[in-house]
Design a protein around this motif. Structure first.
Motif, short mmCIF file in Angstrom:
data_model
loop_
_atom_site.label_atom_id
_atom_site.label_comp_id
_atom_site.label_asym_id
_atom_site.label_seq_id
_atom_site.Cartn_x
_atom_site.Cartn_y
_atom_site.Cartn_z
N ASP A 38 0.91 -1.48 0.03
CA ASP A 38 0.10 -0.29 -0.43
C ASP A 38 0.81 1.16 -0.31
OD1 ASP A 38 -2.11 -1.60 0.12
OD2 ASP A 38 -2.73 -0.92 2.45
N THR A 39 2.06 1.43 0.96
CA THR A 39 2.72 2.24 0.91
C THR A 39 3.86 3.10 -0.27
OG1 THR A 39 4.31 0.91 2.18
CG2 THR A 39 2.48 2.69 3.59
N THR A 40 3.77 1.24 -0.54
CA THR A 40 4.84 1.22 -1.47
C THR A 40 3.88 1.63 -3.25
OG1 THR A 40 6.17 -0.26 -0.44
CG2 THR A 40 5.73 -0.15 -3.46
N ALA A 41 2.85 1.35 -3.59
CA ALA A 41 1.62 2.14 -4.57
C ALA A 41 1.90 3.40 -4.38
CB ALA A 41 0.37 1.06 -4.42
N GLY A 42 1.61 3.92 -3.17
CA GLY A 42 1.78 5.19 -2.50
C GLY A 42 2.97 6.15 -2.81
N GLY A 43 3.84 5.60 -2.87
CA GLY A 43 5.14 5.93 -3.28
C GLY A 43 6.32 6.62 -2.37
N ALA A 44 5.91 5.85 -1.33
CA ALA A 44 6.70 5.52 -0.41
C ALA A 44 8.42 4.67 -0.13
CB ALA A 44 5.94 5.07 0.96
N VAL A 45 9.57 5.62 0.09
CA VAL A 45 10.93 4.89 -0.27
C VAL A 45 11.36 4.64 1.42
CG1 VAL A 45 11.33 5.59 -2.68
CG2 VAL A 45 11.83 6.95 -0.03
N ASN A 46 10.34 5.05 2.03
CA ASN A 46 11.14 4.04 3.76
C ASN A 46 10.52 4.06 4.24
OD1 ASN A 46 11.27 5.00 7.06
ND2 ASN A 46 11.93 7.41 6.02
N PRO A 47 11.13 2.14 4.81
CA PRO A 47 10.96 0.27 5.28
C PRO A 47 9.26 1.57 6.57
CG PRO A 47 13.40 1.19 5.20
CD PRO A 47 12.45 2.35 4.91
#
Length: 313
Positions: A38-47
């Motif tokens: 979900d967060t990756t699809a939202g553009g997150a790069v911070n684990p």
């Protein structure tokens, strides 16, 4: 003080803490593989944002079983609380602790913006489990939770594309709405209306994902010397993964529509939960992060194997 005599707050003396296997069952551990995407699809790069998302998801699962403990005693007595392996207070305490951890991780990873979205997400999760689940607003609340989870991924990025945020969050929210509506037939069987809702939601999620992939590839920076090759790769990976999502989830939901008994409906819900992975992979590929998208897609067969040991539903 004798370590053996120590007790955990809220837990009666002499009551053992649940083992890891029981806790994994309580929080539906394998299903958490669908959460970082979900967060990756939202553009997150911070684990840290992904870890925050997982904590809040697990909190919701523990809280779900706490809220449903009386119903589960009749319909699913094998679950951790009605079977006596987990006390209600332990489940509630775990949900509270995981919520606190999720908020702390969000604040550490993305500051006030991330904490604000994570707080809203936590509020929706608690409201859903304790008040909204069995109401007409239940599927909407669950869809809002997953949509907020996607938006959480963009909170640590400066200048996030609003269009991409709306499309990615909308696709995941639409998928979640359909799965939640379908899940209401897990015990007593599905219905034509629930199946139609799930299939329509899957179609909408597929369409939004396809638009995101096309839009993202089209808007690839003209200053990049690899623009054409990058756009082709994004489209190929994004459209391919979108088609994989539609096929996996749509096939399971069609099977449940043709024979809407409880077992087939439950299987379709499980497949749909895990089918979120290729959808997230498609959305991530649309952002040009093809390696991460491949990892999300590869996690699907792993999640399916784990789901044979611990149910994701």
């Amino acid at each position: 003080m004798n370590p053996a005599s120590r007790t955990t707050p809220g837990v009666a003396p002499g009551v053992a803490m649940p083992g890891l296997a029981t806790l994994a069952e309580l929080v539906r551990a394998p299903a958490a593989l669908t959460v970082p995407g979900d967060t990756t699809a939202g553009g997150a790069v911070n684990p840290g944002l992904a870890l925050s998302s997982v904590c809040l998801y697990w909190a919701g699962m523990a809280l779900n079983d706490y809220a449903d403990r009386d119903l589960d005693a009749e319909e699913r007595p094998e679950r951790p609380i009605p079977s006596g392996r987990v006390r209600p207070g332990q489940a509630l305490g775990l949900a509270a602790g995981l919520t606190g951890a999720g908020l702390a991780l969000a604040a550490g990873a993305g500051g006030r913006r991330s904490l604000g979205v994570a707080t809203g997400l936590a509020a929706v999760v608690w409201a859903y489990d304790l008040a909204l689940k069995d109401t007409a607003a239940g599927p909407l609340a669950m869809a809002a939770a997953r949509g907020l989870d996607v938006l959480l991924g963009g909170t640590a990025r400066a200048g996030e594309d609003t269009g991409a945020a709306v499309l990615t969050a909308g696709a995941v929210a639409a998928h979640t709405y359909g799965v939640t509506a379908l899940s209401r037939g897990e015990v007593n069987g599905g219905s034509a209306a629930r199946s139609a809702t799930a299939l329509a939601a899957t179609a909408l999620a597929t369409g939004l994902a396809a638009v995101h992939v096309h839009r993202s590839a089209t808007h690839t920076s003209a200053s990049d010397s690899r623009t054409n090759a990058g756009a082709v790769a994004r489209r190929a990976a994004g459209f391919g993964l979108t088609a994989a999502y539609a096929g996996l989830v749509g096939r399971a939901q069609l099977a449940a529509a043709r024979r809407p008994d409880a077992a087939r409906t439950r299987a379709a819900v499980g497949q749909s939960i895990l089918g979120l992975l290729p959808l997230q992979a498609a959305l991530t590929a649309g952002r040009g992060r093809l390696v991460v998208a491949a990892a999300l897609a590869a996690a699907h067969p792993l999640a399916r194997r784990l789901s044979r040991k611990v149910s994701p539903t």
